[in-house]
Design a protein around this motif. Structure first.
Motif, mmCIF file in Angstrom:
data_model
loop_
_atom_site.group_PDB
_atom_site.id
_atom_site.type_symbol
_atom_site.label_atom_id
_atom_site.label_comp_id
_atom_site.label_asym_id
_atom_site.label_seq_id
_atom_site.Cartn_x
_atom_site.Cartn_y
_atom_site.Cartn_z
ATOM 1 N N SER A 146 -21.329 -21.588 37.607
ATOM 2 C CA SER A 146 -22.672 -21.732 37.025
ATOM 3 C C SER A 146 -23.386 -20.388 36.970
ATOM 4 C CB SER A 146 -23.496 -22.745 37.823
ATOM 5 O OG SER A 146 -22.940 -24.023 37.715
ATOM 6 N N TRP A 147 -23.238 -19.571 38.019
ATOM 7 C CA TRP A 147 -23.833 -18.234 38.011
ATOM 8 C C TRP A 147 -23.274 -17.406 36.861
ATOM 9 C CZ3 TRP A 147 -27.775 -15.678 40.075
ATOM 10 C CH2 TRP A 147 -28.417 -16.220 41.189
ATOM 11 N N LYS A 148 -21.961 -17.468 36.684
ATOM 12 C CA LYS A 148 -21.330 -16.700 35.616
ATOM 13 C C LYS A 148 -21.762 -17.201 34.238
ATOM 14 C CE LYS A 148 -17.450 -15.416 38.496
ATOM 15 N NZ LYS A 148 -16.035 -15.635 38.825
ATOM 16 N N ALA A 149 -21.887 -18.511 34.102
ATOM 17 C CA ALA A 149 -22.357 -19.067 32.826
ATOM 18 C C ALA A 149 -23.795 -18.646 32.544
ATOM 19 C CB ALA A 149 -22.236 -20.586 32.841
ATOM 20 N N ALA A 150 -24.651 -18.704 33.562
ATOM 21 C CA ALA A 150 -26.044 -18.284 33.386
ATOM 22 C C ALA A 150 -26.111 -16.820 32.963
ATOM 23 C CB ALA A 150 -26.835 -18.510 34.674
ATOM 24 N N PHE A 151 -25.308 -15.988 33.608
ATOM 25 C CA PHE A 151 -25.275 -14.562 33.263
ATOM 26 C C PHE A 151 -24.830 -14.371 31.818
ATOM 27 C CE2 PHE A 151 -22.922 -10.453 33.291
ATOM 28 C CZ PHE A 151 -24.000 -9.623 33.511
ATOM 29 N N ALA A 152 -23.793 -15.072 31.411
ATOM 30 C CA ALA A 152 -23.282 -14.952 30.035
ATOM 31 C C ALA A 152 -24.319 -15.408 29.017
ATOM 32 C CB ALA A 152 -21.999 -15.764 29.882
ATOM 33 N N PHE A 153 -24.980 -16.540 29.278
ATOM 34 C CA PHE A 153 -25.987 -17.023 28.337
ATOM 35 C C PHE A 153 -27.212 -16.116 28.303
ATOM 36 C CE2 PHE A 153 -23.675 -21.092 28.259
ATOM 37 C CZ PHE A 153 -23.703 -21.332 26.896
ATOM 38 N N GLU A 154 -27.524 -15.462 29.419
ATOM 39 C CA GLU A 154 -28.641 -14.521 29.409
ATOM 40 C C GLU A 154 -28.299 -13.287 28.571
ATOM 41 O OE1 GLU A 154 -30.018 -13.694 33.354
ATOM 42 O OE2 GLU A 154 -30.270 -15.823 33.771
ATOM 43 N N ILE A 155 -27.057 -12.846 28.630
ATOM 44 C CA ILE A 155 -26.638 -11.726 27.765
ATOM 45 C C ILE A 155 -26.772 -12.137 26.302
ATOM 46 C CG2 ILE A 155 -24.654 -10.358 26.983
ATOM 47 C CD1 ILE A 155 -23.702 -10.293 29.896
ATOM 48 N N VAL A 156 -26.246 -13.313 25.970
ATOM 49 C CA VAL A 156 -26.317 -13.806 24.587
ATOM 50 C C VAL A 156 -27.772 -13.932 24.141
ATOM 51 C CG1 VAL A 156 -25.865 -15.804 23.111
ATOM 52 C CG2 VAL A 156 -24.081 -14.957 24.638
ATOM 53 N N GLY A 157 -28.617 -14.530 24.976
ATOM 54 C CA GLY A 157 -30.023 -14.704 24.626
ATOM 55 C C GLY A 157 -30.736 -13.380 24.412
ATOM 56 N N THR A 158 -30.469 -12.411 25.262
ATOM 57 C CA THR A 158 -31.110 -11.103 25.140
ATOM 58 C C THR A 158 -30.680 -10.401 23.848
ATOM 59 O OG1 THR A 158 -31.183 -10.918 27.553
ATOM 60 C CG2 THR A 158 -31.480 -8.898 26.302
ATOM 61 N N VAL A 159 -29.390 -10.424 23.563
ATOM 62 C CA VAL A 159 -28.880 -9.791 22.336
ATOM 63 C C VAL A 159 -29.431 -10.497 21.104
ATOM 64 C CG1 VAL A 159 -26.780 -9.381 20.982
ATOM 65 C CG2 VAL A 159 -26.815 -8.856 23.430
ATOM 66 N N PHE A 160 -29.462 -11.824 21.138
ATOM 67 C CA PHE A 160 -29.948 -12.571 19.974
ATOM 68 C C PHE A 160 -31.448 -12.380 19.760
ATOM 69 C CE2 PHE A 160 -26.924 -15.695 17.987
ATOM 70 C CZ PHE A 160 -25.782 -15.041 18.411
ATOM 71 N N LEU A 161 -32.215 -12.197 20.822
ATOM 72 C CA LEU A 161 -33.641 -11.916 20.647
ATOM 73 C C LEU A 161 -33.841 -10.548 19.992
ATOM 74 C CD1 LEU A 161 -35.052 -13.446 23.907
ATOM 75 C CD2 LEU A 161 -35.766 -14.040 21.584
ATOM 76 N N PHE A 162 -33.026 -9.573 20.370
ATOM 77 C CA PHE A 162 -33.098 -8.271 19.714
ATOM 78 C C PHE A 162 -32.725 -8.407 18.236
ATOM 79 C CE2 PHE A 162 -31.345 -4.181 18.383
ATOM 80 C CZ PHE A 162 -32.420 -3.361 18.672
ATOM 81 N N TRP A 163 -31.679 -9.184 17.969
ATOM 82 C CA TRP A 163 -31.248 -9.423 16.584
ATOM 83 C C TRP A 163 -32.374 -10.070 15.775
ATOM 84 C CZ3 TRP A 163 -27.925 -14.104 14.899
ATOM 85 C CH2 TRP A 163 -27.624 -14.013 13.537
ATOM 86 N N MET A 164 -33.104 -11.005 16.384
ATOM 87 C CA MET A 164 -34.199 -11.666 15.667
ATOM 88 C C MET A 164 -35.315 -10.680 15.348
ATOM 89 S SD MET A 164 -35.684 -13.938 14.030
ATOM 90 C CE MET A 164 -34.580 -15.303 14.116
ATOM 91 N N MET A 165 -35.593 -9.733 16.239
ATOM 92 C CA MET A 165 -36.611 -8.731 15.933
ATOM 93 C C MET A 165 -36.187 -7.901 14.724
ATOM 94 S SD MET A 165 -38.074 -7.358 19.591
ATOM 95 C CE MET A 165 -36.506 -6.946 20.307
#
Length: 177
Positions: A146-165
């Motif tokens: 679960s920790w590893k999944a949370a870390f992976a989804f946080e990376i994806v979310g951060t990159v996708f928020l930059f992409w949206m900007m």
């Protein structure tokens, strides 16, 4: 008799790339909901063990909930054809900073120099058979994954928020036709 003229002005319309926007929304809903669920589960485990709750757990739940509210607001604005790039850039930037903060703290807790979650996960050896040791290993393995999944989804979310900007900036400049 005086005649009246009624002038109706329509605001500028922005053309959002539908496929990219829908893909972005889908991934961000998944990332936010998964992160929210994982950290809510961690709080449940901490409460069951009667130990303290690190600040990152409620922080991540709050940030994920804010992201879901932002996404819902975007969906409402999209349905009314009122989604403005300025709103998206501002909201994405604020959430980008919040997600990046969570990503940094999660990475420190997961892969930090001492007493990290990863080092603890590497200490536990698999157990088989019907025993408490097997049950303990399964629960520990679940938490580690679960920790590893949370870390992976946080990376994806951060990159996708930059992409949206970037995408909102391009929409504002009419680079999508």
């Amino acid at each position: 008799m005086a005649t009246e003229r009624i002038v109706v002005e329509r605001g500028r319309r922005y053309h959002w790339p539908e496929a990219q926007l829908n893909f972005w929304l889908l991934i961000m809903i998944a990332a936010s909901a998964t992160t929210l669920g994982i950290f809510a589960y961690f709080i449940t485990v901490q409460n069951t063990l009667k130990v303290g709750i690190p600040w990152i757990f409620p922080y991540e739940i709050t940030v994920s909930a804010l992201m879901l509210v932002f996404l819902f607001t975007m969906l409402v604005l999209i349905s009314q054809r009122l989604l403005l790039p300025g709103i998206v850039v501002l909201g994405s930037f604020i959430l980008f900073v919040l997600w990046l903060t969570g990503l940094i703290e999660t990475s420190i807790l997961l892969y930090g120099p001492k007493e990290s979650v990863s080092s603890y996960c590497n200490l536990i050896r698999p157990s088989t058979g019907e025993s408490q040791a097997t049950l303990a290993w399964l629960e520990t393995n679940n938490i580690c994954q679960s920790w590893k999944a949370a870390f992976a989804f946080e990376i994806v979310g951060t990159v996708f928020l930059f992409w949206m900007m970037v995408m909102a900036y391009q929409v504002n400049r009419d680079e999508y036709d």
